[in-house]
Structure formats: structure tokens, C-alpha cells
Design a protein around this motif. Structure first.
Motif, PDB file in Angstrom:
ATOM      1  N   GLN A 173       0.828  -1.200   0.000  1.00  0.00           N
ATOM      2  CA  GLN A 173       0.000   0.000   0.000  1.00  0.00           C
ATOM      3  C   GLN A 173       0.868   1.259   0.000  1.00  0.00           C
ATOM      4  O   GLN A 173       0.556   2.249  -0.678  1.00  0.00           O
ATOM      5  CB  GLN A 173      -0.918   0.006   1.227  1.00  0.00           C
ATOM      6  CG  GLN A 173      -1.922   1.142   1.271  1.00  0.00           C
ATOM      7  CD  GLN A 173      -2.988   1.038   0.191  1.00  0.00           C
ATOM      8  OE1 GLN A 173      -3.905   0.252   0.302  1.00  0.00           O
ATOM      9  NE2 GLN A 173      -2.867   1.833  -0.871  1.00  0.00           N
ATOM     10  N   THR A 180      -6.372   1.712  -3.400  1.00  0.00           N
ATOM     11  CA  THR A 180      -6.693   0.952  -2.198  1.00  0.00           C
ATOM     12  C   THR A 180      -6.659  -0.535  -2.524  1.00  0.00           C
ATOM     13  O   THR A 180      -7.213  -0.968  -3.536  1.00  0.00           O
ATOM     14  CB  THR A 180      -8.097   1.327  -1.686  1.00  0.00           C
ATOM     15  OG1 THR A 180      -8.124   2.729  -1.407  1.00  0.00           O
ATOM     16  CG2 THR A 180      -8.440   0.556  -0.421  1.00  0.00           C
ATOM     17  N   LEU A 181      -6.000  -1.312  -1.650  1.00  0.00           N
ATOM     18  CA  LEU A 181      -5.869  -2.750  -1.888  1.00  0.00           C
ATOM     19  C   LEU A 181      -6.593  -3.552  -0.823  1.00  0.00           C
ATOM     20  O   LEU A 181      -6.631  -3.154   0.349  1.00  0.00           O
ATOM     21  CB  LEU A 181      -4.393  -3.152  -1.869  1.00  0.00           C
ATOM     22  CG  LEU A 181      -3.508  -2.609  -2.977  1.00  0.00           C
ATOM     23  CD1 LEU A 181      -2.479  -1.651  -2.430  1.00  0.00           C
ATOM     24  CD2 LEU A 181      -2.828  -3.759  -3.707  1.00  0.00           C
TER      25      LEU A 181
END
Length: 414
Positions: A173, A180-181
Motif C-alpha cells: 500500500q 486501495t488494496l
């Protein structure tokens, strides 16, 4: 100097043309298409020594049978009564074992590193301007089980001298702060590079034409003349041509011509798809979504989403269910990245030639003295294009090859 005719104008064929031209040969390339689409143009653009494990790995056939009934699965083998598919499936199943994987890992690593470095060499020597970035590749994982498996692959990479490591979700990140992960962790293969395929293909075609290589596009080879174990001519839908040496680099179509020489290449066409968006995604590093088997590449002017292996014969129809599966998979890992209906409508496909053991066919069959075969690269065609071209040139020039080619032999038994 020899006159060499290359059948096939994808990344493999053009790479063969490049190195044969550099070695002083007269070269003609024949391709049935306009040479502006297909697998050489719609792939993820990875130069990936990390991809040492062949498709025919333990458990893949068993998983493939389960996936047969799911048209959105990463690997889809369309059930059909076809003798070529039955022979290929039997050989594929025999190859899905640990000893086979252990045997091919070092050789696949070697040819992939060679290919990666040759892209760099070509760019420097010819002054090409195509995108070539050395940012590595993430394997993004949503489950601890998958992460554990990917970390085992990192250990294999270390044994093969490749630079790779495990990374936390927070570190990924931090490296991609503008998106956004949803992941539990990842592995990072710093040894991998990436490109924009269309840009390289266009530059290479322009270079070859300017160098005097003859490129005959939208021309199909329909027959071969053979006498005393040698090709005497190729017949196209336009005319008859003669050469000293011939290279069969026709991808998924190669086995149709090899049959005319009594060379039974086991090949299946593995269809892959790509979707692109020119909208900002915040994805700045090449990333494979490990569970979904989807590749994401930040390319010049777009982000490309590519994936799936659909073995359903030679056709280039777009299966919208598989396009949907790619779009859905991307959003599972990147919740803020969505693919629009318009972008899905512009999806394209390409056919990759898949051998049963995950290894390409490179070299001369004992059944034909003046034919060199170069096909069967599956998902590694883009990575292995230049290295295959170099090996083909060495075979034709009868010099010691840059690496051991025994496992690539076209006559190998399954």
C-alpha cells in the motif's frame, strides 16, 4: 548467407527475423494477419523470470477438471470430443508432477533471463523508444494459504539466483499510495521487468522493413513442398516461394503445417483476454492477482488487465463471461478500480500455443533438415521472444547455442 522464410509474424517470428538478419541472412516473414493484433499485442507485457513453474504443475489437471464446469474460471478447458485435445490432455496430465517441474525450472529461468536481457540489449543497440521498466512484479494474495504458497515460490527463486521477497500488505500500500488494496500480503519479484507490447512490435517491424527484411502480411501458407526430408517450397494463397531454411513460428496454427511434414506437434490454443482503461487507477507496479490469476500492467497511456487460459480450439471470439470475470477480479483486489461497460466492450483476445509440458518447441526435428520449429511458448511467449529468436539463429548458423536446448526438442516424447 542463406535465404530464410519465417512462417509467422508474432513476437517469436519477428525475433527470429531480427537475429537472422543481424547474422547476415536474407529474411522473409509471412503472416496470415494484418500483424496488428493477437497474443503478441494483447499480453501483459511481462518479462518474467519469476514464471519458472510450467503450467503443467502438480494438481493443475485435477483443478482444471473442476474448472471445466465454470466458464469464468482462470483455466477453462471446453469439453469436446477431439482427438488432438485428448492426446494433448493425456500428455499434459503425465507432465503434472513434481519431478517434471524440478527438471524444467532451471532451464525456464535461464531462457527467461536471457529473453529479458535481450529486450534491454535491443533497445540500447537500436535506439528503440518502447517502454521498458525495471520495477519488478507483485503477486498479490487475499488468503494466507495462497501467500504461504507464493512464499515457497520465493524460496525457489532464491535457489535460482533471482531477487525476490515477501512483503506486507502495508508495504504494498505504501508503494502504491494512490489506490486501495484488499490483500493479506504479497511477494515481490524484483527480477522482473515490463513493457508495452504494441510499442515494441511496431518499432521492431519498422526496423526490419528498413533493414531489408521482406514482410508479407495478410498472406497464408497453405502447403509445403517436401522432397528427401527437406522443404523445397512454401505455397501461399498468393504465390509459391523458395528458401534455403524455413522457420515455423506460426503459434497456435503451427501444428496444422507440421502435420504436412509428419511432425505431430501437440499444441492447444490457449485464449487470453485483455481489457484496458485510460482512466487513472493508481496502480503503478505490475501485479498478478494470485487467486484470480489476473495480470495488471501500468503501460504507456493505459492500465491493462489481462488473464485467463481458455482452451477451446482455434477461434478468437470474445467470451463476455470471461471478460466479466477479469473485471470482477480486479475490483475484488482494488475496490476503487472499476471497469466500465464501454471498456469491457473493447476487450481483445489472443491465442497462445500451449504444449503439454509447458515447454516451448525450439529446434530442428529429425524429420526435416531445413526446418527450425519455434512455438509452444504458452503464457511465456512475450518473455521468451528474443531468446527464442537468438536460439533459432544459432541453430540455423550451426553454432553452439547460448544454452542447453535438449528439453525444447520438437521430437520429444510425452
Amino acid at each position: 548467407m542463406k535465404h530464410c522464410i519465417i512462417i509467422g509474424g508474432g513476437i517469436i517470428g519477428l525475433s527470429c527475423a531480427y537475429f537472422l538478419h543481424k547474422s547476415g541472412h536474407q529474411v522473409t516473414v509471412i503472416d496470415q494477419s494484418k500483424m496488428d493484433g493477437g497474443a503478441s499485442y494483447v499480453n501483459a507485457g511481462y518479462l518474467a523470470p519469476s514464471h519458472m513453474i510450467p503450467l503443467s504443475a502438480p494438481g493443475v489437471m485435477k483443478q482444471g477438471i473442476k474448472w471445466m464446469f465454470d466458464r469464468k474460471s482462470p483455466l477453462y478447458i471446453k469439453p469436446r470430443l477431439n482427438s488432438d485435445l485428448i492426446k494433448w490432455s493425456w500428455a499434459f496430465n503425465k507432465s503434472c508432477n513434481a519431478s517434471h517441474v524440478e527438471r524444467v525450472i532451471p532451464i525456464m529461468r535461464e531462457i527467461a533471463v536471457m529473453g529479458r536481457d535481450l529486450y534491454d540489449q535491443i533497445k540500447q543497440e537500436e535506439g528503440f523508444d518502447f517502454q521498458l521498466e525495471k520495477k519488478g512484479l507483485f503477486m498479490l494474495c487475499q488468503t494466507e494459504q495462497t501467500l504461504h504458497h507464493e512464499l515457497e515460490l520465493v524460496e525457489i527463486a532464491h535457489k535460482e539466483g533471482l531477487v525476490a521477497r515477501g512483503v506486507s500488505a502495508a508495504e504494498v500500500q505504501q508503494m502504491m499510495p494512490d489506490t486501495t488494496l484488499d490483500i493479506v500480503g504479497a511477494t515481490y519479484f524484483e527480477c522482473d521487468h515490463h513493457t508495452t507490447p504494441g510499442a515494441f512490435m511496431n518499432e521492431l517491424k519498422t526496423y526490419l522493413v528498413n533493414a531489408g527484411v521482406v514482410i508479407r502480411q495478410e498472406e497464408k501458407v497453405v502447403d509445403l513442398g517436401v522432397k528427401n526430408g527437406e522443404i523445397t517450397f512454401v505455397k501461399t494463397d498468393k504465390e509459391q516461394l523458395k528458401a534455403d531454411e524455413y522457420v515455423l513460428a506460426a503459434g497456435s496454427w503451427a501444428s496444422m503445417l507440421s502435420r504436412k511434414l509428419n511432425i505431430p506437434l501437440l499444441l492447444q490454443a490457449g485464449k487470453g483476454y485483455r481489457i484496458e482503461t485510460t482512466r487513472p487507477t493508481g496502480i503503478t507496479y505490475p501485479s498478478i492477482l494470485a487467486e484470480a490469476k489476473i495480470a495488471i500492467t501500468p503501460m504507456s497511456g493505459c492500465t491493462r488487465f489481462a488473464g485467463t487460459m481458455e482452451i477451446a480450439g482455434i477461434n478468437q471470439r470474445i467470451n463476455t463471461q470471461r471478460v466479466d470475470a477479469i473485471a470482477e477480479g480486479v475490483q475484488r483486489y482494488f475496490p476503487e478500480v472499476s471497469v466500465t461497460p464501454e471498456e469491457k466492450a473493447q476487450a481483445a483476445s489472443g491465442l497462445r500455443p500451449v504444449s503439454p509440458d509447458g515447454m516451448p518447441y525450439i529446434g530442428k526435428s529429425t524429420k526435416c533438415k531445413n526446418l527450425t520449429i519455434a512455438t509452444g511458448h504458452a503464457m511465456m511467449g512475450w518473455s521468451l521472444g528474443p531468446s527464442t529468436g537468438k536460439l533459432v539463429q544459432e541453430v540455423i548458423d550451426e553454432v553452439t547455442p547460448s544454452m542447453d536446448m535438449a528439453l525444447f526438442h520438437p521430437d520429444r516424447k510425452f
